[in-house]
Design a protein around this motif. Sequence first.
Motif, PDB file in Angstrom:
ATOM      1  N   PRO A  27      29.351   0.114   3.078  1.00  0.00           N
ATOM      2  CA  PRO A  27      30.743  -0.064   2.651  1.00  0.00           C
ATOM      3  C   PRO A  27      31.566   1.218   2.656  1.00  0.00           C
ATOM      4  O   PRO A  27      32.780   1.168   2.578  1.00  0.00           O
ATOM      5  N   ALA A  28      30.940   2.365   2.776  1.00  0.00           N
ATOM      6  CA  ALA A  28      31.668   3.627   2.662  1.00  0.00           C
ATOM      7  C   ALA A  28      32.575   3.908   3.856  1.00  0.00           C
ATOM      8  O   ALA A  28      33.388   4.820   3.801  1.00  0.00           O
ATOM      9  N   ASP A  29      32.437   3.145   4.927  1.00  0.00           N
ATOM     10  CA  ASP A  29      33.219   3.429   6.115  1.00  0.00           C
ATOM     11  C   ASP A  29      34.586   2.768   6.139  1.00  0.00           C
ATOM     12  O   ASP A  29      35.302   2.855   7.121  1.00  0.00           O
ATOM     13  N   GLY A  30      34.961   2.079   5.086  1.00  0.00           N
ATOM     14  CA  GLY A  30      36.336   1.680   4.870  1.00  0.00           C
ATOM     15  C   GLY A  30      36.868   0.471   5.588  1.00  0.00           C
ATOM     16  O   GLY A  30      36.141  -0.411   6.027  1.00  0.00           O
ATOM     17  N   ALA A  31      38.190   0.478   5.695  1.00  0.00           N
ATOM     18  CA  ALA A  31      38.935  -0.681   6.158  1.00  0.00           C
ATOM     19  C   ALA A  31      38.658  -1.026   7.618  1.00  0.00           C
ATOM     20  O   ALA A  31      38.605  -2.201   7.975  1.00  0.00           O
ATOM     21  N   ASP A  32      38.473  -0.024   8.449  1.00  0.00           N
ATOM     22  CA  ASP A  32      38.181  -0.303   9.861  1.00  0.00           C
ATOM     23  C   ASP A  32      36.899  -1.121   9.992  1.00  0.00           C
ATOM     24  O   ASP A  32      36.837  -2.070  10.759  1.00  0.00           O
ATOM     25  N   LEU A  33      35.920  -0.744   9.223  1.00  0.00           N
ATOM     26  CA  LEU A  33      34.643  -1.454   9.262  1.00  0.00           C
ATOM     27  C   LEU A  33      34.768  -2.862   8.680  1.00  0.00           C
ATOM     28  O   LEU A  33      34.153  -3.801   9.192  1.00  0.00           O
ATOM     29  N   ALA A  34      35.590  -3.017   7.661  1.00  0.00           N
ATOM     30  CA  ALA A  34      35.819  -4.349   7.093  1.00  0.00           C
ATOM     31  C   ALA A  34      36.474  -5.262   8.124  1.00  0.00           C
ATOM     32  O   ALA A  34      36.145  -6.445   8.219  1.00  0.00           O
ATOM     33  N   LEU A  35      37.386  -4.714   8.904  1.00  0.00           N
ATOM     34  CA  LEU A  35      38.031  -5.499   9.961  1.00  0.00           C
ATOM     35  C   LEU A  35      36.998  -5.945  10.993  1.00  0.00           C
ATOM     36  O   LEU A  35      36.972  -7.110  11.403  1.00  0.00           O
ATOM     37  N   LEU A  36      36.130  -5.036  11.396  1.00  0.00           N
ATOM     38  CA  LEU A  36      35.091  -5.386  12.369  1.00  0.00           C
ATOM     39  C   LEU A  36      34.117  -6.407  11.795  1.00  0.00           C
ATOM     40  O   LEU A  36      33.643  -7.290  12.517  1.00  0.00           O
ATOM     41  N   ARG A  37      33.831  -6.291  10.496  1.00  0.00           N
ATOM     42  CA  ARG A  37      32.980  -7.294   9.842  1.00  0.00           C
ATOM     43  C   ARG A  37      33.653  -8.667   9.927  1.00  0.00           C
ATOM     44  O   ARG A  37      33.000  -9.667  10.232  1.00  0.00           O
ATOM     45  N   GLY A  38      34.950  -8.708   9.695  1.00  0.00           N
ATOM     46  CA  GLY A  38      35.687  -9.966   9.801  1.00  0.00           C
ATOM     47  C   GLY A  38      35.628 -10.551  11.198  1.00  0.00           C
ATOM     48  O   GLY A  38      35.429 -11.757  11.372  1.00  0.00           O
ATOM     49  N   GLU A  39      35.762  -9.699  12.195  1.00  0.00           N
ATOM     50  CA  GLU A  39      35.694 -10.169  13.580  1.00  0.00           C
ATOM     51  C   GLU A  39      34.321 -10.741  13.904  1.00  0.00           C
ATOM     52  O   GLU A  39      34.212 -11.776  14.553  1.00  0.00           O
ATOM     53  N   ALA A  40      33.273 -10.057  13.447  1.00  0.00           N
ATOM     54  CA  ALA A  40      31.906 -10.538  13.704  1.00  0.00           C
ATOM     55  C   ALA A  40      31.660 -11.867  12.999  1.00  0.00           C
ATOM     56  O   ALA A  40      31.109 -12.803  13.590  1.00  0.00           O
TER      57      ALA A  40
END
Length: 76
Positions: A27-40
């Motif tokens: 979770p430390a990698d922030g909003a960009d990673l959350a967006l990619l999680r959503g896409e996946a």
Amino acid sequence: MDTGKIEAMLDDGNFAGALAAVKKAGPADGADLALLRGEALRGLGLFAEARKAYGDAGRGAGRDRELRLQTLLGEG
């Protein structure tokens, strides 16, 4: 974490691999990673979970207008 590798997995349709890479990054990698999680998650058909991830990304986007727009498009 190199988000480019995750984006490439998403582009190739490897949603499970992308999700695993996102989880590994943590979770430390922030909003960009959350967006990619959503896409996946969306690619795997897990729409409710994807929508939550997009919301997390939107809240974490701060003043990044492009990222906020991407999260809104994902939520829609």
